[in-house]
Scaffold this motif. Structure first.
Motif, short mmCIF file in Angstrom:
data_model
loop_
_atom_site.label_atom_id
_atom_site.label_comp_id
_atom_site.label_asym_id
_atom_site.label_seq_id
_atom_site.Cartn_x
_atom_site.Cartn_y
_atom_site.Cartn_z
N GLY A 173 0.82 -1.20 0.00
CA GLY A 173 0.00 0.00 0.00
C GLY A 173 0.85 1.25 0.00
N THR A 202 -5.13 -6.15 1.18
CA THR A 202 -5.96 -4.97 0.95
C THR A 202 -7.25 -5.17 1.73
N ASP A 320 -6.80 3.33 -1.83
CA ASP A 320 -5.37 3.60 -1.99
C ASP A 320 -5.11 3.89 -3.46
#
Length: 368
Positions: A173, A202, A320
């Motif tokens: 990330g 995620t 993100d």
């Protein structure tokens, strides 16, 4: 150690290696991260059925597009790519109505197919039990050896300059991928193609793990011609509250029969469930009476990542700006891997894709 790339792909299954190859052909400096063997998880546990499905217009578009990409790919003989065709079998008149509906949809989209009545079905596949209502042959569906295909795609990507990093990913990330050995990879583009582990990397993804069983028989050439699937398979694919089994059998090039299928949710163990396996084989024997006379040489399980609407997550993740997703393919990861890779390559390059990508957007609603 810290290293920088244009993009980092996490996951060395067939989706991940397809993404690596597609992006490498665009001149990007890439790293592909896989903690174990290439194609060793869901890819290795798959049947390798390149199939067009029409649960929704978006599913039809993605599977058809990817099937065309597979036909254009020059796979090595070891991959055993064969345009075997799929034979969807109807057990009764109600299922024959669904056969006729599918036939109409496929014809509208230029997909070669043919309806068989009961007599024609018995002529084409005499090993099936009598009393079936008919079937639908979809001629351009194909089969292949998924793990060999994945390794081939990797070899092509490595030849194009992709860096393979064999290490466990601890986190990804914000343009960074942290590895278990303490190294860090940096890139403005991170692609999560980690399959059943995608939601660990995620958090918040709308996916659930689905466990499936497969079994393979001893060699007995000439039993079947097509990959044969009962129409009830489509019903079982959309049940998420109970364990289901359905008849799905693929004749291999060497004469073995690869048998599925089962679906289980909320299961973590990878061991073969003898009860589920017995149910699956019993269901198969109801359609293929010769089956109990064949020895089962091996059985195994695998996990697939599934979304509520049966469509994969392809594209940017709202949580993100550096993360793109290529996951949630469930049982269609082999089929749709090449299309997934091309769609992501088009998004990254700012090009209009061959089919609309919006139905697969990770930001879509899941009311349906």
């Amino acid at each position: 150690m810290t290293d920088s790339f244009d993009a980092v792909i996490v996951g060395g299954g067939i989706v991940g290696v397809a993404c690596a190859l597609a992006l490498s052909q665009r001149g990007l400096r890439l790293a592909l991260v896989e903690r174990a063997e290439i194609g060793g998880a869901a890819t290795a546990a798959a049947m390798g059925h390149i199939v067009v499905l029409d649960h929704s217009p978006a599913q039809l578009a993605l599977t058809r597009y990817s099937q065309s990409l597979w036909r254009q790919l020059a796979l090595p003989p070891a991959a055993e790519y064969t345009a075997r065709g799929t034979l969807w079998v109807a057990a009764d008149d109600e299922e024959m109505q669904e056969i006729c509906r599918k036939h109409g949809v496929y014809q509208q989209h230029g997909i070669p197919c043919e309806v068989l009545d009961a007599a024609a079905l018995a002529r084409v596949e005499p090993a099936l039990r009598r009393g079936l209502a008919g079937g639908l042959v979809v001629n351009e569906d194909a089969v292949l050896s998924p793990r060999i295909a994945a390794v081939f795609l990797l070899q092509q990507a490595l030849a194009a300059g992709v860096t393979l990093v064999q290490e466990k990913v601890e986190a990804m990330g914000s343009g960074r991928v942290s590895l278990a050995n303490g190294d860090e990879l940096r890139a403005s583009i991170l692609i999560n193609a980690a399959g059943e582990w995608a939601s660990d990397l995620t958090p918040g993804l709308p996916v659930a793990k689905r466990k499936g069983h497969l079994a393979i028989t001893e060699t007995w050439p000439g039993v079947l011609r097509y990959q044969i699937v009962e129409l009830g398979y489509l019903k079982s694919a959309h049940v998420t509250t109970t364990d289901t089994v359905a008849f799905n059998v693929q004749p291999k090039a060497n004469g073995q029969l690869l048998i599925g299928s089962s679906r289980q949710y909320g299961i973590e163990g990878r061991e073969v469930d003898d009860h589920i396996l017995a149910r699956m084989l019993q269901r198969a024997a109801e359609y293929l009476p010769v089956l109990p006379s064949l020895s089962i040489e091996r059985s195994w399980t695998g996990f697939r990542s599934a979304t509520p609407d049966k469509l994969p997550l392809i594209g940017p993740w709202a949580g993100d700006s550096t993360v793109l997703l290529a996951t949630g393919h469930e049982g269609l990861g082999i089929t749709t891997s090449l299309a997934t890779a091309q769609l992501l390559a088009d998004v990254i390059a700012g090009r209009k894709p061959a089919i609309p990508i919006e139905p697969y957007s990770p930001s879509r609603g899941f009311d349906a």
